[in-house]
Design an enzyme around this catalytic site. Sequence first.
Site, PDB file in Angstrom:
ATOM      1  N   GLU A  46       0.068   4.037  76.440  1.00 45.58           N
ATOM      2  CA  GLU A  46       1.185   3.723  77.328  1.00 45.58           C
ATOM      3  C   GLU A  46       2.490   3.828  76.566  1.00 45.58           C
ATOM      4  O   GLU A  46       2.545   3.547  75.360  1.00 45.58           O
ATOM      5  CB  GLU A  46       1.042   2.304  77.900  1.00 45.58           C
ATOM      6  N   ASN A  67       2.192  -0.817  83.062  1.00 45.71           N
ATOM      7  CA  ASN A  67       3.384  -1.265  83.779  1.00 45.71           C
ATOM      8  C   ASN A  67       4.512  -0.247  83.717  1.00 45.71           C
ATOM      9  O   ASN A  67       5.320  -0.134  84.650  1.00 45.71           O
ATOM     10  CB  ASN A  67       3.865  -2.603  83.218  1.00 45.71           C
ATOM     11  N   ASN A 110      -0.680   1.376  89.291  1.00 50.37           N
ATOM     12  CA  ASN A 110      -1.134   0.421  88.284  1.00 50.37           C
ATOM     13  C   ASN A 110      -0.810  -1.007  88.718  1.00 50.37           C
ATOM     14  O   ASN A 110       0.342  -1.308  89.041  1.00 50.37           O
ATOM     15  CB  ASN A 110      -0.450   0.695  86.939  1.00 50.37           C
ATOM     16  N   GLU A 111      -1.815  -1.867  88.744  1.00 49.04           N
ATOM     17  CA  GLU A 111      -1.643  -3.313  88.962  1.00 49.04           C
ATOM     18  C   GLU A 111      -0.633  -3.636  90.061  1.00 49.04           C
ATOM     19  O   GLU A 111       0.268  -4.460  89.876  1.00 49.04           O
ATOM     20  CB  GLU A 111      -1.255  -3.991  87.646  1.00 49.04           C
ATOM     21  N   TYR A 150      -8.206  -9.038  80.269  1.00 48.57           N
ATOM     22  CA  TYR A 150      -7.846  -9.339  78.885  1.00 48.57           C
ATOM     23  C   TYR A 150      -8.426 -10.693  78.514  1.00 48.57           C
ATOM     24  O   TYR A 150      -8.162 -11.690  79.173  1.00 48.57           O
ATOM     25  CB  TYR A 150      -6.323  -9.314  78.707  1.00 48.57           C
ATOM     26  N   GLU A 153      -8.474  -0.972  81.965  1.00 53.85           N
ATOM     27  CA  GLU A 153      -7.718  -1.760  80.982  1.00 53.85           C
ATOM     28  C   GLU A 153      -8.561  -2.963  80.603  1.00 53.85           C
ATOM     29  O   GLU A 153      -8.902  -3.771  81.473  1.00 53.85           O
ATOM     30  CB  GLU A 153      -6.364  -2.258  81.536  1.00 53.85           C
ATOM     31  N   GLN A 157      -4.670  -1.069  73.937  1.00 52.73           N
ATOM     32  CA  GLN A 157      -4.361   0.345  73.955  1.00 52.73           C
ATOM     33  C   GLN A 157      -4.914   0.989  72.686  1.00 52.73           C
ATOM     34  O   GLN A 157      -5.719   0.369  71.997  1.00 52.73           O
ATOM     35  CB  GLN A 157      -2.857   0.534  74.075  1.00 52.73           C
TER      36      GLN A 157
END
Length: 505
Positions: A27, A72, A172-173, A244, A292, A350
């Site tokens: 990213e 993001n 994304n999200e 996460y 992710e 990442q």
Amino acid sequence: MFSTRLVIDGDFSIAQLDRRIFGTFVEHMGRCVYTGIYEPGHPTADENGFRGDVMTLTRELGATVIRYPGGNFLSGYNWEDGVGPKEKRPVRLDLAWYSTETNQFGTNEFMQWCRDLDVEPMFAVNLGTRGPDEARHFLEYCNHPGGTELSELRRQHGVEEPHGIKFWCLGNEMDGPWQICQKTADEYGRIAKESAKLMRMVDPSIQLAACGSSKHDMPTYGAWEDRVLEHCFDEVDFISLHHYFENPHESTAEYLANIEQTDLFIKEIVAVADSVAARRHSSKRIMLSFDEWNVWYKARTPEHLRQPGWPQAPRLLEEVYNHEDALLVGGALITMMNNADRVKTACLAQLANVIGPIMTEPGGAAWRQTIFFPFAQAAKYAKGRVLRSLIESPSYQAETFPEVKYLCATVVHDDESGQTAVFALNRHLSEAQEITVELRGLGEELRLVEATELHHTDMKAINTQSSPHEVWPETNAAVTIDGAFVKARFKPGSWNVIVLSNTAA
């Protein structure tokens, strides 16, 4: 010492393992791109500015697919900014990470980097500030052979042949309040459906992933997936999961119990996706893209998330991983492999510097973080069918899960090569584990190829630039084979890999 038993049978498998589960993520955030994978002028940089030391470590890591450009960052990104002559590319404010983006690295640079590494790209389209029109134009630029304005623009930019990118994420999200242009499930489901329709008109061969919940404890979790898929079920192939891991109790035992959360998350999303299929009387099954995931909780204070003054490539989310983090990453990989029937792709987030397995210094060295090793070993040896496992193991009671087996394991067998890989985690922190592995139906004479253990007496031990080998896999000499039986001793708090070969294969 305590005893455990692991039994498998070659006739009973979960599914063929999709090698895409060994993906990572790049990213435009912090130092992942700039001074991470891309640093013109670095002593190891090639003519494209790609750091050779990072490329070497990426090959060793075994990444199979790499997601780009966010994250993001994606929800405010104009893909046009990152193509064409570098001297004409605009410098922009990145509102996601409060940084300045120079756009000196973009689509064609990333694709050249992927080709040099022989890895598959996973791209994403901005469904935050933009929408279906941008998505189909981006795809046309990347994948159409020629003869149109956008495909000819790519050729003018020096890329004669189409990139042929097959996997695309639809935003994304989008459920997150932190996301640029957050959407409700109905808003997002509609835009994902229409974007997918247009993109498939441009290239029917692509695969598409819709955004699932950005984490398990979102207030709209479950309902989000249901509503999104109600809109775009027929147009997409995957639903995404993001997770996460954290250690809020500062307890290694509780921390390693959280591996079970991954299994729960997967099974719950499968249930929601299949309920949508049932309402539609559809035999189609939506697969899962765990695009992710990682450990992330130490570098999460405000100074790690944002630095003043709109800096270029600031040091953000530079999590320093320790031995217990490596154990958790290994356990998460085991869980994903044990759900190989539905988890078909996954991306460790990442790749470099930003919560990454690889760390670098600008102009200096690159080294492996502790989490590098379980990922690299799984990517190297997990090929073929994931076999169904019967585990007999003592358990402990955790705050979040009432029964956590000390043994966490999976077995993957490659019919073509005759090779079998056992991946196992000993979650007992003070006692060694004596394990018997019974491998039925894989041949009478098995040969040991390799046996390693990742173990350290200090759960907080880390690798650094000055001490890059503090946490390192070592040979496990306590492994014996007797026909189809393997006996081994696993040290307390250890990640273990046993690779076997059927000599008759």
